[in-house]
Design a protein around this motif. Sequence first.
Motif, short mmCIF file in Angstrom:
data_model
loop_
_atom_site.label_atom_id
_atom_site.label_comp_id
_atom_site.label_asym_id
_atom_site.label_seq_id
_atom_site.Cartn_x
_atom_site.Cartn_y
_atom_site.Cartn_z
N GLU A 175 -7.97 -0.35 -4.10
CA GLU A 175 -7.63 -0.60 -5.15
C GLU A 175 -6.64 0.78 -5.92
N ALA A 176 -5.58 0.30 -6.60
CA ALA A 176 -5.02 1.31 -7.20
C ALA A 176 -4.73 0.82 -8.68
N GLY A 177 -5.31 1.14 -9.72
CA GLY A 177 -5.29 0.62 -10.87
C GLY A 177 -5.60 -0.94 -10.85
N ARG A 178 -4.88 -1.90 -11.17
CA ARG A 178 -5.12 -3.35 -11.14
C ARG A 178 -4.64 -3.78 -9.68
N PHE A 179 -3.96 -3.07 -9.01
CA PHE A 179 -3.35 -3.53 -7.64
C PHE A 179 -4.46 -3.30 -6.87
N ARG A 180 -4.69 -4.29 -5.93
CA ARG A 180 -5.72 -4.36 -4.87
C ARG A 180 -4.97 -4.83 -3.37
N ARG A 181 -5.42 -4.27 -2.43
CA ARG A 181 -5.01 -4.84 -1.24
C ARG A 181 -5.88 -4.11 -0.06
N THR A 182 -5.52 -5.03 1.09
CA THR A 182 -6.27 -4.63 2.19
C THR A 182 -5.56 -3.65 2.94
N PHE A 206 -1.74 1.73 5.68
CA PHE A 206 -2.98 2.50 6.37
C PHE A 206 -3.45 3.62 5.51
N ALA A 207 -4.58 3.82 5.53
CA ALA A 207 -5.13 5.10 4.79
C ALA A 207 -4.91 6.38 5.75
N ILE A 208 -3.93 7.25 5.21
CA ILE A 208 -3.73 8.34 6.08
C ILE A 208 -4.64 9.52 5.95
N GLN A 209 -5.30 9.82 4.79
CA GLN A 209 -5.91 10.95 4.76
C GLN A 209 -6.72 10.74 3.23
N ALA A 237 -8.51 -11.99 7.25
CA ALA A 237 -7.39 -13.07 6.43
C ALA A 237 -6.79 -12.58 5.24
N SER A 238 -7.49 -11.74 4.55
CA SER A 238 -6.69 -11.20 3.14
C SER A 238 -5.44 -10.76 3.37
N LEU A 239 -5.17 -10.23 4.53
CA LEU A 239 -3.85 -9.54 4.83
C LEU A 239 -2.70 -10.63 4.86
N TRP A 240 -3.10 -11.91 5.08
CA TRP A 240 -2.24 -12.97 5.29
C TRP A 240 -1.50 -13.33 3.86
N ALA A 241 -2.24 -13.26 2.86
CA ALA A 241 -2.03 -13.90 1.54
C ALA A 241 -2.45 -12.61 0.69
N ARG A 242 -1.47 -12.02 -0.05
CA ARG A 242 -1.73 -10.93 -0.92
C ARG A 242 -0.65 -10.60 -1.81
N PRO A 243 -0.83 -9.90 -2.80
CA PRO A 243 0.07 -9.66 -3.73
C PRO A 243 1.37 -8.62 -3.09
N ARG A 244 2.37 -8.97 -3.40
CA ARG A 244 3.57 -8.37 -3.11
C ARG A 244 4.14 -7.47 -3.96
N SER A 245 3.97 -6.22 -3.86
CA SER A 245 4.72 -5.46 -4.97
C SER A 245 6.25 -4.89 -4.65
N GLN A 246 7.35 -5.18 -5.18
CA GLN A 246 8.54 -4.86 -4.93
C GLN A 246 8.72 -3.49 -4.81
N ILE A 247 7.96 -2.49 -5.69
CA ILE A 247 8.15 -1.34 -5.66
C ILE A 247 7.38 -0.76 -4.19
N LEU A 248 6.26 -1.27 -3.85
CA LEU A 248 5.89 -0.74 -2.58
C LEU A 248 6.76 -1.03 -1.34
N ILE A 249 7.34 -2.17 -1.44
CA ILE A 249 8.19 -2.68 -0.29
C ILE A 249 9.47 -1.83 -0.17
N ASN A 250 10.11 -1.54 -1.39
CA ASN A 250 11.55 -0.88 -1.30
C ASN A 250 11.21 0.65 -1.03
N LYS A 251 10.17 1.21 -1.10
CA LYS A 251 10.04 2.71 -0.70
C LYS A 251 8.99 2.94 0.23
N MET A 252 9.69 3.22 1.48
CA MET A 252 8.75 3.47 2.71
C MET A 252 7.90 4.47 2.73
N CYS A 253 8.37 5.51 2.05
CA CYS A 253 7.67 6.94 2.25
C CYS A 253 6.73 6.90 1.24
N LEU A 254 6.60 6.02 0.47
CA LEU A 254 5.54 6.32 -0.86
C LEU A 254 4.12 5.99 -0.21
#
Lengths: 371, 97
Positions: free
Chosen positions: B38-45, B66-69, B4-21
Amino acid sequence: MRYIDEFRNKRLIKKIAEKIKSLAPMTTLNIMEVCGTHTQNFYRFGLDKLLPSNIKFISGPGCPVCVSPSNYIDSALQLAHNQNVIITTFGDMLRVPGRETSLEKIRSKTGNIRIVYSALDALIIAKQNPGKKVVFLAVGFETTAPTIAQTILLAEREKLKNLYFYSSLRLIPAAMEFLLKDKRLKISGFLCPGHVCAIIGTKPYEFIPKRYKIGCCVAGFEPLDILEGIYFLLRQIVGNKPRVQNQYSRIVTKGGNLRAQRIISRVFKIQDAYWRGLGKIRYSGLGIKREFSQFDAARHFSVSSQFSLSGRQRGVLSFQQKKCRCGEVLKGLITPDKCALFARGCHPDNPLGPCMVSSEGTCSAYYKYRR
Amino acid sequence: MIPASLWARPRSQILINKMCLAIPMKIKSIKAGFAVAEAGRFRRTINVQLLPSLKIGEFVIAHAGFAIQKIDPEKAKESLRIIDEIPLESNGRKGFF
């Protein structure tokens, strides 16, 4: 250790830049950084100012948004006009120009184009909207391919019937081989894309030093990673011992992520693909296998999965698009400022060519940091 | 199956706009193929099915949800050490540019 700050250490950056200076030969060297993120970070961190001016950096075709053919965008636009469809896409794709317009320009009119961060978001949107058909624009390289393959497997397990993937996935080593066959290119070394190699490993590049006698170094994306990669490449060039070196060993192994590779080959098949600016490259794309055809947007909506410009279509290209030299930029034959449109009509707010669209595009990076 | 945590989560503009990041993230908890990272204060599933033997506390590179490596801490230290230890090789052309 957070794996970011440590690799932006000023003292070490200065140190390795000094070492590069002392090692660099007098002759002009062309080093191609294949990945768009390398290009962007190179200028973003001002690394070009730290290095000798006779080391030239050429940006390769490593931006998936830039190399998606305009026909692909046109087909996506065609799908977006269907009110029963929700288009989900990575943010960069919105502004890529098709032949006449872009997804961003029709977005307010159609209201069914959504930006997602992950293919999983498309899966969730499909679950929330059972009455709509959700199409995900699957664009990317080997880094993105397993994430999309895994989403297709999840969608199959969840028995979703309204989720489709429109694949324009590309393979990097095939494109590098295509570039190497062009006699006009004079490349002394390749800085290989770290995150692509996280999946495929370093092995697929071994043909480059073997067959073409050009050195390769897989590098990460922080300033120290990039500089260390350049240092390793220079050592290969000076010692005339081309091989595949791995600077990004904290993430990249020789074999790569085997599970991800298995998932890719389970869902996708290798096929020929068109690259904007480069043309058709054999075995350089990924298409969805027949077993998963229920998720293939190209099949379901009968839009083209092969993209090329017919003579008639070429005639429709606007005068300005004809003048666009993104093809030569992608091959590294010219720098963006040599294009007549660069900063004169073509800029990030109104991109005419694909390299200006994505923040990772060569022209866009040049516009932002070098102009 | 999808948490369920995937449904409501913080949206970061930086992450959305850069697909290769792809960014380094620390794994906080793992459940049924998904992990809270977790990356700093940013948390997501994120989905971790591409890395079967992942443990809590390890660092991964996350790309497009996705965790790729996994990140190897020893190798990271080693590459920093190499930079510190490379001898200054001179070709007698210092100050060339």
